[in-house]
Design a protein around this motif. Structure first.
Motif, mmCIF file in Angstrom:
data_model
loop_
_atom_site.group_PDB
_atom_site.id
_atom_site.type_symbol
_atom_site.label_atom_id
_atom_site.label_comp_id
_atom_site.label_asym_id
_atom_site.label_seq_id
_atom_site.Cartn_x
_atom_site.Cartn_y
_atom_site.Cartn_z
ATOM 1 N N THR A 421 15.159 -14.191 34.714
ATOM 2 C CA THR A 421 15.046 -14.845 33.403
ATOM 3 C C THR A 421 16.379 -14.892 32.664
ATOM 4 O O THR A 421 16.610 -15.812 31.859
ATOM 5 N N VAL A 422 17.265 -13.934 32.911
ATOM 6 C CA VAL A 422 18.629 -14.046 32.365
ATOM 7 C C VAL A 422 19.255 -15.353 32.839
ATOM 8 O O VAL A 422 19.874 -16.092 32.055
ATOM 9 N N ASN A 423 19.075 -15.673 34.116
ATOM 10 C CA ASN A 423 19.618 -16.928 34.640
ATOM 11 C C ASN A 423 19.046 -18.138 33.906
ATOM 12 O O ASN A 423 19.774 -19.061 33.532
ATOM 13 N N GLU A 424 17.740 -18.129 33.713
ATOM 14 C CA GLU A 424 17.108 -19.249 33.009
ATOM 15 C C GLU A 424 17.622 -19.365 31.568
ATOM 16 O O GLU A 424 17.883 -20.469 31.076
ATOM 17 N N SER A 425 17.756 -18.237 30.893
ATOM 18 C CA SER A 425 18.204 -18.244 29.498
ATOM 19 C C SER A 425 19.627 -18.779 29.380
ATOM 20 O O SER A 425 19.935 -19.558 28.465
ATOM 21 N N GLY A 528 9.698 -8.703 31.154
ATOM 22 C CA GLY A 528 10.987 -9.081 31.720
ATOM 23 C C GLY A 528 11.642 -10.206 30.944
ATOM 24 O O GLY A 528 12.859 -10.196 30.703
ATOM 25 N N PHE A 529 10.840 -11.186 30.540
ATOM 26 C CA PHE A 529 11.354 -12.305 29.741
ATOM 27 C C PHE A 529 11.927 -11.800 28.422
ATOM 28 O O PHE A 529 12.997 -12.237 27.979
ATOM 29 N N SER A 530 11.223 -10.870 27.816
ATOM 30 C CA SER A 530 11.672 -10.319 26.533
ATOM 31 C C SER A 530 12.985 -9.562 26.701
ATOM 32 O O SER A 530 13.923 -9.726 25.913
ATOM 33 N N ALA A 531 13.074 -8.715 27.736
ATOM 34 C CA ALA A 531 14.312 -7.971 27.983
ATOM 35 C C ALA A 531 15.457 -8.914 28.307
ATOM 36 O O ALA A 531 16.591 -8.736 27.838
#
Length: 598
Positions: A421-425, A528-531
């Motif tokens: 999700t870091v990648n997506e963000s 995970g998305f939140s972190a």
């Protein structure tokens, strides 16, 4: 779209290179025989683990080598089968790998009970005497943590031998869902007949023609409705399996049993549900905005995926997607980018859908080789973000495999969803920054809000569904198709609110979610998305310092507990705050879109 191509019709440059694992099936066969031999040799340690530090070290080293090789065998067989589930050769190899894995688990099942039987002072002395045991300190600490839930050697062997039977509900569901289940054809917006498939379904649901969306929605669920009794039986028995393990291993509840392996307190799960339920007013606002922008008198469940921004045709071929992902992830530094680019060019990714290919997307790969990514790429924005997501997993695997020994190379799912999700963000931040077209910017905001809806709100709804159905079985209540549908419907009513028609077909969505066969799994997407939201903002705000913290987190693999690993990356998931922070961002993005479309 037409009919799906056969596997052999896909050009080689769009296929992953499983030959990097085994150049030929004969080499797989050789290792298969080797594992059987190694498993027999491990038996020589039985009854001797308390004799000396050297003996303890020997069995731990033997177990590590054996686990590494059986993983390689299993991953290769499964990934070959995933290419084309109807291929009998790899159906057979997968079955053999499954059975071999069960027999290996049985052969190794004496190790943990024997270690637990070593007196505490003796085990402490062993760890001080033999320097090489330092490699296994965290492993041994974990074994001791599991002591209250570990059975005798004989009982552990019985449970290990039951592995194939215990996995039956999940395996049966996979074959029904991926190989046997077919869906009707519908006519697309141009009037051409197209077959509904797992891979095409989302693309059809994004279609601007409402008739196409409605027909695709009805076509999909008509097939599941015909099998609702069978699928209710598979999910019911999967939950019963979870409850069986819970009781045999003396956990208070199935939730606590599932969370224990990650050392996650139940409060993290409960906080997630409570925090999301406390912010459902923003989801109701989102539903209202969607209804307004689509110009509908009634919003239905099949209207949730089509873009709210009209007249935006955004076709993104795979090669363009690769270029966008590389640019979007540039804040992670040149080394990260070069490694990822090399992998993309050298057979890491299986790109397109073909007949009988496993649906969805994942990243996997055996230790000592490199990560792989399975895609079913469609030329749309969603697939671009899926590619970035799975490459997050792949790069986490790459760094973890490179920096950690086998015993610590496998990170927990709880932390895995952070990397993806870091990648997506970061990709989203890049696209929002460079896009000058107002409608495309609105389209991106729409996509980002959908990510929140799908990953935080929807996965939390899934998590609550899992909690409810496990509690039903724990209370002795049968999971009938009617009860499953009733529970699922009420959750949709609660989470989406009064502004949308909860269509009858959505009551059966529980029947098609593969993750429900992995107990208490999906909540990790939301946490995970939140972190990841927090970490990605730190990277964009602080630059190199935050990147270094993040890369160190990736390199740590599974060498510590997930919550402790995340603390090193600057996130504390034991409080509701990271989830609330993510939901606050959702509210701000929603407000931006409301303002732009006022």
């Amino acid at each position: 779209m037409g009919s799906l191509p056969a596997r052999k019709e896909i050009p080689d440059q769009y296929k992953w290179r499983l030959e990097d694992i085994y150049a030929a099936d004969e080499l797989w066969e050789r290792d298969f025989q080797q594992v059987q031999k190694m498993a027999s040799e491990v038996e020589s340690y039985r009854g001797k683990l308390g004799q000396s530090a050297i003996t303890l070290l020997g069995v731990l080293q033997a177990e590590e080598r054996l686990q590494e090789l059986i993983e390689k065998l299993y991953v290769y067989a499964r990934m070959r089968r995933d290419e084309e589930n109807s291929n009998p050769v790899y159906q057979a190899l997968t079955d053999r790998a499954d059975s071999l894995n069960t027999s290996v688990e049985a052969a190794l099942s004496f190790i943990v009970p024997e270690i637990l039987a070593i007196p505490t002072d003796v085990l402490k002395r062993f760890r001080q005497e033999e320097q090489a045991l330092a490699r296994y300190h965290f492993v041994l600490d974990e074994i001791l943590r599991f002591a209250p839930h570990t059975l005798s050697a004989a009982e552990e062997q019985i449970i290990a031998q039951a592995g194939d039977v215990i996995q039956a509900p999940s395996n049966i569901f996979k074959m029904i869902n991926n190989a046997d289940l077919t869906f009707p054809s519908i006519r697309d917006e141009e009037g051409k007949e197209v077959e509904v498939t797992h891979g095409r379904y989302l693309q059809l649901m994004e279609c601007g023609d409402r008739r196409v969306r409605q027909e695709a929605f009805s076509a999909l669920y008509s097939s599941y409705r015909k099998l609702k009794n069978t699928l209710a039986a598979t999910i019911s028995n999967s939950v019963k399996k979870d409850v069986f393990y819970t009781r045999v291993r003396k956990y208070p509840t199935a939730m606590e049993a599932a969370l224990f392996s990650d050392n996650i307190p139940p409060a993290v799960y409960e906080n997630l549900i409570a925090t999301v339920r406390g912010n459902l007013d923003t989801m109701y606002r989102y539903v209202a905005l969607r209804k307004k922008l689509l110009g509908l008198a009634e919003l239905h469940m099949y209207d949730l995926y089509t873009p709210m921004v009209k007249d935006v045709s955004w076709e993104i071929p795979y090669e363009e997607a690769v270029a966008l992902v590389r640019k979007g992830l540039a804040p992670l530094g040149p080394s990260y980018g070069e490694i990822m680019a090399s992998g993309l060019a050298s057979g890491w990714v299986d790109v397109y859908e073909n007949k009988a290919k496993t649906s969805g997307a994942y990243s996997w790969g055996p230790y000592g080789v490199h990560p792989y990514v399975l895609m079913n790429y469609q030329d749309n924005l969603n697939s671009v973000f899926t590619l970035a997501h799975e490459l997050g997993h792949a790069m986490h695997t790459y760094y973890s495999y490179r920096e950690q020994p086998y015993v610590y190379a496998h990170y927990k799912i709880f932390t895995a969803e952070v990397a993806s999700t870091v990648n997506e963000s970061l990709l989203m931040a890049y696209l929002l920054n460079i896009e000058t077209d107002r409608n495309k910017k609105l389209y991106l905001l729409n996509h980002y809000l959908e990510e929140f809806r799908g990953t935080v709100f929807r996965q939390t709804m899934f998590a609550e569904f899992e909690k409810v159905i496990h509690e039903k079985v724990e209370a002795g209540i049968a999971l009938t198709p009617a009860l499953l549908s009733e529970i699922y419907r009420q959750l949709n009513v609660d989470y989406y609110g009064p502004g949308i028609v909860i269509d009858k077909d959505i009551d059966l969505e529980w029947a098609r979610i593969p993750h429900f066969y992995s107990a208490y799994y999906v909540y990790k997407y939301a946490t995970g998305f939140s972190a990841a939201t927090s970490i990605s903002q730190q990277i964009l705000r602080e630059g190199e310092a935050a990147v270094n913290r993040y890369l160190n987190f990736l390199k740590m693999g599974g060498s510590d507990y997930p919550l402790d690993l995340l603390r090193t990356a600057g996130v504390d998931m034991t409080t509701p705050q990271p989830v609330q922070d993510g939901l606050n961002l959702f509210a701000r993005l929603l407000e931006q879109m409301e303002t732009l479309t006022a």
